[in-house]
Design an enzyme around this catalytic site. Structure first.
Site, PDB file in Angstrom:
ATOM      1  CD  GLU A  69      16.374  14.264  34.362  1.00  0.00           C
ATOM      2  OE1 GLU A  69      17.285  13.775  35.159  1.00  0.00           O
ATOM      3  OE2 GLU A  69      15.221  14.636  34.389  1.00  0.00           O
ATOM      4  CE1 TYR A  70      14.769   9.984  25.003  1.00  0.00           C
ATOM      5  CE2 TYR A  70      15.228  12.085  23.567  1.00  0.00           C
ATOM      6  CZ  TYR A  70      14.946  10.672  23.610  1.00  0.00           C
ATOM      7  OH  TYR A  70      15.107   9.717  22.593  1.00  0.00           O
ATOM      8  CG  ASP A  71      16.913  17.619  24.429  1.00  0.00           C
ATOM      9  OD1 ASP A  71      16.567  16.615  23.797  1.00  0.00           O
ATOM     10  OD2 ASP A  71      16.126  18.632  24.243  1.00  0.00           O
ATOM     11  CG  LEU A  96      -9.972  -6.340   8.850  1.00  0.00           C
ATOM     12  CD1 LEU A  96      -9.915  -5.691  10.060  1.00  0.00           C
ATOM     13  CD2 LEU A  96     -10.058  -7.768   9.069  1.00  0.00           C
ATOM     14  CD  GLU A 149      -7.998  -5.298  18.233  1.00  0.00           C
ATOM     15  OE1 GLU A 149      -7.524  -4.759  17.251  1.00  0.00           O
ATOM     16  OE2 GLU A 149      -7.696  -6.313  18.522  1.00  0.00           O
ATOM     17  CE  LYS A 173     -11.042  -0.190   8.978  1.00  0.00           C
ATOM     18  NZ  LYS A 173     -10.178   0.642   8.242  1.00  0.00           N
ATOM     19  CG  ASP A 183      -8.464   6.332   8.649  1.00  0.00           C
ATOM     20  OD1 ASP A 183      -7.952   5.898   7.707  1.00  0.00           O
ATOM     21  OD2 ASP A 183      -9.158   7.650   8.503  1.00  0.00           O
ATOM     22  NE  ARG A 198      -3.518  -5.377   2.818  1.00  0.00           N
ATOM     23  CZ  ARG A 198      -4.195  -4.923   1.856  1.00  0.00           C
ATOM     24  NH1 ARG A 198      -4.318  -3.899   1.362  1.00  0.00           N
ATOM     25  NH2 ARG A 198      -5.023  -5.952   1.669  1.00  0.00           N
ATOM     26  CD  GLU A 251      -3.489   1.221   9.927  1.00  0.00           C
ATOM     27  OE1 GLU A 251      -3.460   0.176  10.027  1.00  0.00           O
ATOM     28  OE2 GLU A 251      -4.244   1.810   9.041  1.00  0.00           O
ATOM     29  CE  LYS A 254      -8.360  -7.142  15.206  1.00  0.00           C
ATOM     30  NZ  LYS A 254      -6.982  -7.018  15.275  1.00  0.00           N
ATOM     31  CE  LYS A 290     -14.457   2.425   6.459  1.00  0.00           C
ATOM     32  NZ  LYS A 290     -13.408   2.717   5.480  1.00  0.00           N
ATOM     33  CB  CYS A 296     -35.503  19.344 -23.053  1.00  0.00           C
ATOM     34  SG  CYS A 296     -33.897  18.510 -23.133  1.00  0.00           S
ATOM     35  CB  CYS A 341     -33.849  19.417 -27.586  1.00  0.00           C
ATOM     36  SG  CYS A 341     -35.353  18.507 -26.619  1.00  0.00           S
ATOM     37  CB  CYS A 395     -36.214  15.387 -22.570  1.00  0.00           C
ATOM     38  SG  CYS A 395     -35.953  15.696 -24.442  1.00  0.00           S
TER      39      CYS A 395
HETATM   40  S1  IVH Z   1      -6.701  -6.262  12.002  1.00  0.00           S
HETATM   41  C1  IVH Z   1      -6.122 -10.107   9.778  1.00  0.00           C
HETATM   42  N1  IVH Z   1      -6.889  -4.421  13.574  1.00  0.00           N
HETATM   43  O1  IVH Z   1      -7.890  -1.638   8.607  1.00  0.00           O
HETATM   44  C2  IVH Z   1      -6.636  -8.876  10.295  1.00  0.00           C
HETATM   45  N2  IVH Z   1      -6.766  -3.701  11.442  1.00  0.00           N
HETATM   46  O2  IVH Z   1      -9.797  -2.300   6.482  1.00  0.00           O
HETATM   47  C3  IVH Z   1      -5.612  -7.903   9.999  1.00  0.00           C
HETATM   48  N3  IVH Z   1      -6.837  -1.384  10.838  1.00  0.00           N
HETATM   49  O3  IVH Z   1      -5.616  -3.509   6.561  1.00  0.00           O
HETATM   50  C4  IVH Z   1      -5.869  -6.355  10.393  1.00  0.00           C
HETATM   51  N4  IVH Z   1      -7.056  -0.791  12.957  1.00  0.00           N
HETATM   52  O4  IVH Z   1      -4.676  -1.459   8.023  1.00  0.00           O
HETATM   53  C5  IVH Z   1      -6.804  -4.696  12.259  1.00  0.00           C
HETATM   54  N5  IVH Z   1      -7.317  -2.529  15.156  1.00  0.00           N
HETATM   55  C6  IVH Z   1      -7.291  -2.915  14.073  1.00  0.00           C
HETATM   56  C7  IVH Z   1      -6.922  -2.149  12.841  1.00  0.00           C
HETATM   57  C8  IVH Z   1      -6.989  -2.429  11.501  1.00  0.00           C
HETATM   58  C9  IVH Z   1      -6.833  -0.440  11.489  1.00  0.00           C
HETATM   59  C10 IVH Z   1      -6.717  -1.422   9.313  1.00  0.00           C
HETATM   60  C11 IVH Z   1      -5.523  -2.368   9.004  1.00  0.00           C
HETATM   61  C12 IVH Z   1      -6.283  -3.128   7.601  1.00  0.00           C
HETATM   62  C13 IVH Z   1      -7.637  -2.288   7.636  1.00  0.00           C
HETATM   63  C14 IVH Z   1      -8.548  -3.358   7.217  1.00  0.00           C
END
Ligand code: IVH
Length: 659
Positions: free
Chosen positions: A31-33, A79, A107, A109, A111, A130, A164, A280, A304, A398, A401, A416
């Site tokens: 349908e979408y197509d 961060l 939250e 993070k 990648d 960025r 991201e 945060k 990390k 060594c 030498c 040595c």
């Molecule tokens: S907050 C002022 N939240 O991690 C705060 N960053 O090491 C702005 N990143 O430059 C960032 N997941 O590219 C935030 N849940 C998350 C994130 C996140 C990935 C990245 C982001 C940032 C980098 C910092």
């Protein structure tokens, strides 16, 4: 016709939202197509009716020839990283002093590649990377192709959001399969793949990469009447953005740690890569009070995960000889990519380290990057042994030498002792020219090694004779007039270095950069230092018995070299500020924690060192005084526990006569 186009756009936008943002499709792919094809046909027939926010841009088409720059309205900060529970505690402690009690949003993070999206009257107008945080690249043409990024919001408002751009693990796998078939180099990981795809000039290529995104930051929440970060997330979700639900509101460190543990468990099964947890402060008012450093917000940090482990083969263990004669075993590894770069070597430190790990040559080993940077062998995979592995044997002579190696009692390292060992000589020359020593620019390690092996440089004095051999040097492969002139110029410039650089560069056993400075400040010129007695040297704080002996011996054994360096016109005076005496500082060991208004940590440190005191990073029984400013860390508590004298802001300002 316009009505039908509008209708189709609404249907397709809604379908994209349900499928890509909510992961909850309401219509079939067929349908979408069908709707999409109808819209494409109408837009081709009536180009004047084509809307900028039409979902047909999601298939790509726009090609640019270079990336324009976009100035971020507010800087895009990154961060600070934390790696363990202790560092999380210290992050919390800094925030929670003075009875402040925030909640924390934790939250994932993600990648990938961070992106700033700007909407005017609810319509996507730009997408930027960025970049350096101040100026990014305009990638709007590619951002528009990402299905989970709305072209139109559910409210017609002006807004900037940040998040991201990511590539799912499944997409990367599929893409790499295709690239393998096509004989193209494989993409190393989801992050690189996302970043590379989002930075394509041709948006059709980006569109085919099936990129995704998560939004996690609203730079101006107050403009929308919001008071917490958690509400910002909900607000952005309600506007149609893809905001992850996999986050929590935590009140305590324990809750934060539990979330980290749970995410670490989920990580292998998540459809996308995460490399940690972002913590945060939730309340915007508290965020505001905490503010920013020049690089980071003080109200957020990124935990990390321990870095990625990768298996590879330990092909050999080879030995290198350092400047002091120290012998280091090194792992020669089957080259392998760890976190985006190829690793083929890792230090194994010393014999005990290799034996402690029970490494055999030929083992399959797990490696990672310690602190995300330094390659490290973690352990052999015993189950993968097949009997062909060879026992590790420590060498007794060594490798350069051949002189017998020596191990001092109670110590783990072999040395040595042959001062004429070519390997030691080369390392000594490299050290002399290095940045923290005489800083002879343009002379890389390999050039120094070559010049040594060809007999141009036998001792550090020979650096200064190079100018007489300009013609022979220019003949050498890979050098040439320009490079040689640069080297000769920096050799000349290095003659003006302050005494501590020379002392460090000479490589007197045990004299590192810190002790070199102490000696240079104390004696002010090499003439005074070279004739200083053992008794006199021993009395200097931080010098001690062994070092005092080493210094005296060095100047006895190297009289000719020092005379020659002086005759060569090398500066042998201390060019920094002279030492002064201050009854509150001289001879005392300091630790600084927290911030002192109007004074940077470096300024305080400089003052202490100028007055012959020392500054160290951690509080111990040996610490004499802890300077405690606003928002101190755990060092303050430790100082109280150990009953160490405290200088508060008023006191240190008085001592420094800072008004
Ligand atoms: S907050 C002022 N939240 O991690 C705060 N960053 O090491 C702005 N990143 O430059 C960032 N997941 O590219 C935030 N849940 C998350 C994130 C996140 C990935 C990245 C982001 C940032 C980098 C910092």
């Amino acid at each position: 016709m316009k009505e039908r186009i509008d209708e189709l756009i609404n249907i397709l936008e809604e379908a994209n939202y349900n499928y890509y943002v909510l992961d909850n499709p309401k219509i079939t792919d067929q349908e979408y197509d069908k709707y999409l094809r109808e819209l494409i046909n109408l837009e081709e027939k009536y180009p004047e009716l084509k809307r900028a926010d039409s979902p047909t841009v999601k298939v790509g088409g726009e090609v640019i020839d270079k990336f324009e720059k976009i100035h971020h309205i507010l800087p895009m900060l990154s961060l600070p990283n934390v790696f363990n529970e202790e560092e999380i505690s210290s992050f919390i402690e800094k925030i929670e002093n003075d009875g402040v009690k925030p909640t924390y949003v934790c939250e994932q993070k993600f990648d990938g590649l961070s992106v700033s999206l700007i909407y005017k009257e609810g319509k996507l107008v730009s997408g930027a990377t960025r970049g350096d945080g101040v100026v990014g690249e305009d990638i709007t043409h590619n951002v528009k192709t990402i299905k989970s990024i709305p072209l139109k919001l559910k409210k017609n408002i002006d807004i900037e959001v940040r998040g991201e751009i990511i590539m799912s693990k499944a997409t990367l796998e599929k893409l790499n399969k295709q690239r393998k078939d096509d004989g193209l180099p494989l993409l190393q990981n989801c992050r690189n793949a996302a970043a590379g795809s989002a930075r394509q000039l041709d948006s059709k290529v980006a569109a085919q990469r099936n990129l995704d995104n998560f939004i996690y930051h609203l730079p101006n929440p107050k403009d929308y009447g919001l008071t917490t970060h958690y509400d910002s997330l909900n607000f952005m979700r309600d506007l149609g953005f893809k905001v992850s639900n996999n986050c929590i509101l935590a009140k305590t460190k324990e809750e934060i740690l539990d979330f980290i543990e749970s995410l670490a468990k989920q990580r292998p099964n998540l459809p996308y890569d995460i490399d940690g947890v972002v913590i945060k402060v939730n309340e915007l008012e508290i965020q505001e009070k905490l503010g920013f450093t020049s690089k980071y917000p003080k109200w957020a940090t990124a935990y990390k995960f321990p870095s990625e482990e990768v298996l590879t083969k330990l092909k050999d263990i080879i030995f290198t000889v350092g400047r002091t004669g120290q012998i280091t075993p090194n792992a020669v590894l089957e080259p392998v990519i760890v976190m985006g770069s190829t690793i083929s070597r890792a230090t194994l430190h010393n014999e005990d380290y290799v034996r402690g790990l029970d490494l055999k040559i030929g083992d399959i080993v797990a490696i990672h990057k310690a602190g995300d940077v330094i390659p490290e062998v973690i352990r052999p995979i015993i189950e993968r042994r097949n009997g062909t592995e060879v026992e590790f044997e420590m060498i007794s002579n060594c490798p350069i030498c051949d002189s017998p190696l020596c191990k001092k009692e109670g110590l783990t390292d072999y040395f040595c002792l042959n001062e004429a060992c070519p390997a030691r000589k080369v390392e000594g020359l490299i050290h002399y020219a290095s940045r923290n020593a005489m800083n002879i620019d343009g002379l890389g390690d390999e050039i120094i090694e070559d010049l040594h092996n060809m007999g141009f440089i036998k001792s550090v004095l020979d650096f200064y004779k190079l100018k007489n051999m300009q013609e022979q040097l220019i003949e050498l492969e890979g050098l040439g007039t320009k490079k040689i002139n640069k080297i000769l110029e920096s050799v000349e410039n290095s003659k003006n270095s302050s005494l501590e650089k020379l002392l460090f560069g000479l490589g007197i056993p045990g004299v590192g950069a810190k002790n070199a400075k102490i000696l240079a400040r104390q004696y002010e010129n090499i003439e005074a230092l070279r004739y200083a007695s053992y008794e006199e040297l021993k009395e200097i704080r931080d010098i001690g018995d062994i070092l005092a002996k080493n210094i005296v011996n060095y100047f006895i054994n190297n009289k000719e070299l020092v005379d020659n360096l002086i005759n060569e016109g090398i500066n042998t005076k201390y060019l920094g500020e002279a030492l002064t005496y201050n009854e509150f500082v001289t001879g005392k060991k300091f630790v600084i924690t927290g911030t002192i208004e109007g004074l940077s940590r470096d300024e305080i440190k400089e003052f202490i060192e100028k007055n012959n005191g020392t500054v160290s990073d951690s509080v111990s029984k040996k610490t004499d005084i802890v300077i405690v400013g606003a928002n101190p860390g755990s060092k303050y508590q430790k100082a109280l526990d150990l009953n160490i004298m405290i200088y508060d802001e008023e006191k240190i300002k008085k001592v420094m006569e800072f008004e």
